[in-house]
Design a protein around this motif. Sequence first.
Motif, PDB file in Angstrom:
ATOM      1  N   LYS A 272       6.839  -8.369   1.460  1.00 13.32           N
ATOM      2  CA  LYS A 272       6.899  -9.727   0.903  1.00 13.32           C
ATOM      3  C   LYS A 272       5.961  -9.743  -0.297  1.00 13.32           C
ATOM      4  O   LYS A 272       5.141  -8.829  -0.436  1.00 13.32           O
ATOM      5  CB  LYS A 272       6.407 -10.719   1.961  1.00 13.32           C
ATOM      6  CG  LYS A 272       7.353 -10.782   3.148  1.00 13.32           C
ATOM      7  CD  LYS A 272       6.640 -11.156   4.405  1.00 13.32           C
ATOM      8  CE  LYS A 272       7.506 -10.779   5.609  1.00 13.32           C
ATOM      9  NZ  LYS A 272       6.717 -10.585   6.801  1.00 13.32           N
ATOM     10  N   PRO A 273       6.041 -10.748  -1.158  1.00 12.86           N
ATOM     11  CA  PRO A 273       5.132 -10.737  -2.314  1.00 12.86           C
ATOM     12  C   PRO A 273       3.677 -10.625  -1.865  1.00 12.86           C
ATOM     13  O   PRO A 273       3.276 -11.240  -0.876  1.00 12.86           O
ATOM     14  CB  PRO A 273       5.392 -12.093  -2.974  1.00 12.86           C
ATOM     15  CG  PRO A 273       6.691 -12.564  -2.433  1.00 12.86           C
ATOM     16  CD  PRO A 273       6.900 -11.928  -1.108  1.00 12.86           C
ATOM     17  N   ILE A 274       2.911  -9.797  -2.580  1.00 11.62           N
ATOM     18  CA  ILE A 274       1.503  -9.598  -2.186  1.00 11.62           C
ATOM     19  C   ILE A 274       0.663 -10.609  -2.947  1.00 11.62           C
ATOM     20  O   ILE A 274       0.743 -10.700  -4.176  1.00 11.62           O
ATOM     21  CB  ILE A 274       1.017  -8.178  -2.523  1.00 11.62           C
ATOM     22  CG1 ILE A 274       2.082  -7.193  -2.138  1.00 11.62           C
ATOM     23  CG2 ILE A 274      -0.377  -7.924  -1.943  1.00 11.62           C
ATOM     24  CD1 ILE A 274       1.982  -6.285  -1.109  1.00 11.62           C
ATOM     25  N   PHE A 275      -0.114 -11.340  -2.208  1.00 12.75           N
ATOM     26  CA  PHE A 275      -0.852 -12.448  -2.815  1.00 12.75           C
ATOM     27  C   PHE A 275      -2.283 -12.073  -3.207  1.00 12.75           C
ATOM     28  O   PHE A 275      -2.791 -12.507  -4.220  1.00 12.75           O
ATOM     29  CB  PHE A 275      -0.875 -13.613  -1.819  1.00 12.75           C
ATOM     30  CG  PHE A 275      -1.319 -14.880  -2.455  1.00 12.75           C
ATOM     31  CD1 PHE A 275      -0.463 -15.588  -3.286  1.00 12.75           C
ATOM     32  CD2 PHE A 275      -2.602 -15.347  -2.275  1.00 12.75           C
ATOM     33  CE1 PHE A 275      -0.877 -16.743  -3.915  1.00 12.75           C
ATOM     34  CE2 PHE A 275      -3.024 -16.497  -2.896  1.00 12.75           C
ATOM     35  CZ  PHE A 275      -2.158 -17.201  -3.718  1.00 12.75           C
ATOM     36  N   ALA A 276      -2.935 -11.281  -2.404  1.00 13.47           N
ATOM     37  CA  ALA A 276      -4.337 -10.935  -2.693  1.00 13.47           C
ATOM     38  C   ALA A 276      -4.730  -9.715  -1.883  1.00 13.47           C
ATOM     39  O   ALA A 276      -3.987  -9.262  -1.011  1.00 13.47           O
ATOM     40  CB  ALA A 276      -5.248 -12.101  -2.342  1.00 13.47           C
ATOM     41  N   GLY A 277      -5.896  -9.194  -2.189  1.00 12.77           N
ATOM     42  CA  GLY A 277      -6.457  -8.104  -1.395  1.00 12.77           C
ATOM     43  C   GLY A 277      -7.852  -8.522  -0.939  1.00 12.77           C
ATOM     44  O   GLY A 277      -8.517  -9.309  -1.618  1.00 12.77           O
ATOM     45  N   ILE A 278      -8.262  -8.036   0.214  1.00  7.97           N
ATOM     46  CA  ILE A 278      -9.627  -8.325   0.686  1.00  7.97           C
ATOM     47  C   ILE A 278     -10.260  -7.007   1.116  1.00  7.97           C
ATOM     48  O   ILE A 278      -9.628  -6.211   1.821  1.00  7.97           O
ATOM     49  CB  ILE A 278      -9.624  -9.305   1.892  1.00  7.97           C
ATOM     50  CG1 ILE A 278      -8.971 -10.633   1.504  1.00  7.97           C
ATOM     51  CG2 ILE A 278     -11.045  -9.546   2.401  1.00  7.97           C
ATOM     52  CD1 ILE A 278      -8.910 -11.646   2.651  1.00  7.97           C
ATOM     53  N   ILE A 279     -11.507  -6.796   0.673  1.00 10.12           N
ATOM     54  CA  ILE A 279     -12.248  -5.621   1.156  1.00 10.12           C
ATOM     55  C   ILE A 279     -13.444  -6.119   1.951  1.00 10.12           C
ATOM     56  O   ILE A 279     -14.155  -7.030   1.507  1.00 10.12           O
ATOM     57  CB  ILE A 279     -12.749  -4.751  -0.020  1.00 10.12           C
ATOM     58  CG1 ILE A 279     -11.574  -4.249  -0.866  1.00 10.12           C
ATOM     59  CG2 ILE A 279     -13.557  -3.564   0.493  1.00 10.12           C
ATOM     60  CD1 ILE A 279     -11.977  -3.434  -2.079  1.00 10.12           C
TER      61      ILE A 279
END
Length: 412
Positions: A272-279
């Motif tokens: 699905k569309p990727i909205f953000a990344g978190i590390i």
Amino acid sequence: MKLPSRSKAYIIPEYSLTGDLLSFLTCNLQYRYQNKGTLPPSKPVQRWFGEFIHGVMEEAFIQWKHEKTPFPWDWKEDIRPIEDLIDLRLQARGLYPHDEDLFYSILNQPDTDLTIDDLNEHDHKKLASARAEKAINIWGKHLFPLIDSSELLIKGIRDMPGYDEHRSRSNYYGINGVVDVLTSMKINRTIEQSNLDNYDNMIIEILKKNRDFQKRITDCKEGEDYEIIIDYKGMKRPPVEVTNPKAENKWESHKQQILTYSWLRSQQEDSKPIFAGIIFYLNELVPSKEDLMLIKEEMNSGLIDDETLEKYENDFEMIQNWQEDDKAPELSDEFKLERSIRIINIDDDEINKSLEKFDSVVFEIEKSLINEIKGCKIQDAWKAEADERTCSACDFKTFCKNNNQTKEFKIP
Ligand code: SF4
């Protein structure tokens, strides 16, 4: 009759984001010995903790999914058995913790009379245990309910950079990576829900306050699912810039890793569309002495911005006044939480830049590899350049031409 000869095998070289890209950027020559020469590091402590914390979080999520044990989890009852299990798995692969990091596994000591009830506060406070407990009870509590899948293998294929019919090994190369956690949510609905009093998710709250997230939320289609890529790092938060030109900029590399993951994920049919990344930089929840020393160094080298220094003035003052033999300072929870989470904005330009970077790293690896195949000596084919810290922990420092420690090394 002339027998036809078997045609040359068609091989597409595979590169992994963590195993190849990040380790090549740390030092080309070290990467050659460790990854291509399959010489494992003799003291892989950093690697042990990284693998340990990934394993603990993955196992904790599986248990939470099946048993829905309410948070906070009790260390002795709920968390220690998971630590034991992961420790044994790592021991089977030759990875062992330091004594001060983790209590030895009771399950591996058939002759001992010890039981889990003999564990005491001191064992509980060992670094890896303390971090595992905080990671589960602080972030796991908010993260687990959002997880769609974990440990997801993603693969893609790209044109070989600088392809030369006569020299190159292949006209394509493969990229692979493992996404620690993938969440899927209807962003608009989740935000609406989070505005209700009875919904309290710290990760959603932090996302809502992020400026890039606020800008992008207006483009989200109502009712459509979006994904967020999450990566755990068993390390401290790296500085945004590096002062040593030989050192790898980990801040940038981690961002590129998430952006490349998002491109790889977008190649999969069910994405699905990727909205953000978190590390999540999990060491920040319980920083070690070494982590505190590094934060101090960053403060003194002007690598921490004024806004952050002002916001956490007390915490930074405590770190500045702290000496290596003192008890660790009691840093505020806000400080530790903010340093342990990083939001990555996903946009097409940034993704293209990170893919170009990956291509350029693959180009360099292939170039060195082909030089070596053609007869160049290993130390001439691979560049030896790293920061002092990497060199001092390197197993190859005694014969590496680029290391001052080579000169200091004497055979007794
Ligand atoms: S000693 Fe330093 S420069 Fe040499 S291989 Fe090891 S990390 Fe690289």
